[in-house]
Design an enzyme around this catalytic site. Sequence first.
Site, PDB file in Angstrom:
ATOM      1  N   CYS A  50       8.010  -1.667   1.637  1.00  0.00           N
ATOM      2  CA  CYS A  50       8.916  -0.563   1.936  1.00  0.00           C
ATOM      3  C   CYS A  50       8.336   0.387   2.973  1.00  0.00           C
ATOM      4  CB  CYS A  50       9.259   0.211   0.666  1.00  0.00           C
ATOM      5  SG  CYS A  50       7.831   0.951  -0.167  1.00  0.00           S
ATOM      6  N   ARG A  52       5.758  -0.605   5.384  1.00  0.00           N
ATOM      7  CA  ARG A  52       5.119  -1.226   6.545  1.00  0.00           C
ATOM      8  C   ARG A  52       5.625  -2.647   6.760  1.00  0.00           C
ATOM      9  NH1 ARG A  52       0.054  -0.211   6.686  1.00  0.00           N
ATOM     10  NH2 ARG A  52       0.051   1.197   4.911  1.00  0.00           N
ATOM     11  N   PRO A 113      -2.190   1.154  -6.061  1.00  0.00           N
ATOM     12  CA  PRO A 113      -2.698  -0.197  -6.333  1.00  0.00           C
ATOM     13  C   PRO A 113      -1.750  -1.330  -5.974  1.00  0.00           C
ATOM     14  CG  PRO A 113      -1.889   0.802  -8.349  1.00  0.00           C
ATOM     15  CD  PRO A 113      -1.722   1.847  -7.272  1.00  0.00           C
ATOM     16  N   GLY A 189      12.108  -5.040 -10.271  1.00  0.00           N
ATOM     17  CA  GLY A 189      10.822  -5.488  -9.744  1.00  0.00           C
ATOM     18  C   GLY A 189       9.670  -4.616 -10.214  1.00  0.00           C
ATOM     19  N   GLU A 190       8.513  -4.819  -9.571  1.00  0.00           N
ATOM     20  CA  GLU A 190       7.298  -4.126  -9.991  1.00  0.00           C
ATOM     21  C   GLU A 190       7.422  -2.616  -9.835  1.00  0.00           C
ATOM     22  OE1 GLU A 190       2.492  -4.202  -8.972  1.00  0.00           O
ATOM     23  OE2 GLU A 190       3.882  -5.576  -7.970  1.00  0.00           O
TER      24      GLU A 190
END
EC number: 1.2.1.70
Length: 428
Positions: A50, A52, A113, A189-190
Amino acid sequence: MTLLALGINHKTAAIDVREQVAFTPSQLETALVELKRLPEVLEAAVLSTCNRTELYCITGAAGERAILDWLGRFHDLPIEQLTQCAYHYLDEAAARHLMRVASGLDSMVLGEPQILGQIKDAYQQARTHQGLGGELERLFQHTFAVAKQVRTETGIGENPVSVAYAAVSLASRIFDDFSRSRALLIGAGETVELVARHLRESGIRELIVANRTRERAERLAGEFAGEAITLSEIPEALARADIVIASTASPLPILGKGMVEGALKVRRHRPIFMVDIAVPRDIEPQVGELADVFLYTVDDLQEVIEENRRHRQVAANQAEALIAQGVGHWQHERRVRGAGDLIRRYREQGEALRDAAEAQAMAQLARGEDPEKVIRRLTQQLTNKLLHGPTLRLREASGLERHDIIEAGETLLLDSTMPQDNNREQEA
């Protein structure tokens, strides 16, 4: 060959540009195949998040321009627009950049992280689609080792903070008591999982998880005792939501102005706090024009992020030192490999001269020529051929005052006169 890192990120481009340059998961295979087809590109990997979009390539001459032109063609963007916001790094600087990115030092939220996992995904994609050769393979493996060292030997990963945390932190400044609030999370998602975790830890009253497939929504919602819905059920859930946080890989917005207007009427214009973390955006920018909506994007989280950056600066300085060591080790190994290739070419050249001289001598002996004369002629010709190139280069270097080459020649000459260990010579 040159290691090139070329891309744009949250520091060089606004979100409207970043979302145009982002690669969707379905585009990555095509992108890698097309990159490898460029004559200037030998190896390639694509990192797209999101914040780069970066291309890591092993290239030849004019590689940077060819890759930038390709990026513009792929996303149908003017090359001038890309040039204004693109950055590039070569060799040592490119390796340092990748290690800084992997360690979270180049992220919007210092030390976050998630980026390391995203780089590992990019690496695996490149491997799957034959984008990697020896150079990028070694670079990524070295990068993973350095990032692990940074995480274990510094405080950069303590109390993990991410864009997801920043979004929830911003929401907490608007809602005094999460126990009376209901949150709608779009995506499974994560990032959304991290948002759900932070909201649950903050005491959110209720969580609703919306996703394209109900199974994934149920899996995530079940972990946090929430409600699972599909994207088609969002309008009804939106009317019940005080907080909306969206992060999907959809190429088109999921929430439009009309849908939100309808929800506000049902809510009797009770306000909704929205954060759009996705790139491309999940919420139409026009939604922010509505009087009872407070809409934020990832670029609006800067205040929370800067506060985090100050807290982690000491650990970041320690991480920079470890990365400098990592780059030094990578450079050393690369130079050693380079010398190995040079040694191999020298030996191949010497062996080719020897084979030719040997064949000529054997032919002369077969014709009955004097063996002693043949051997003398062989050694003289072989010596002349072996020394002709170096002698010519040393004379040219002397004329050009290239003292570095002369000094290297002196070192090689001294080493060649030292007693040789036959066993070691054979092993070399």
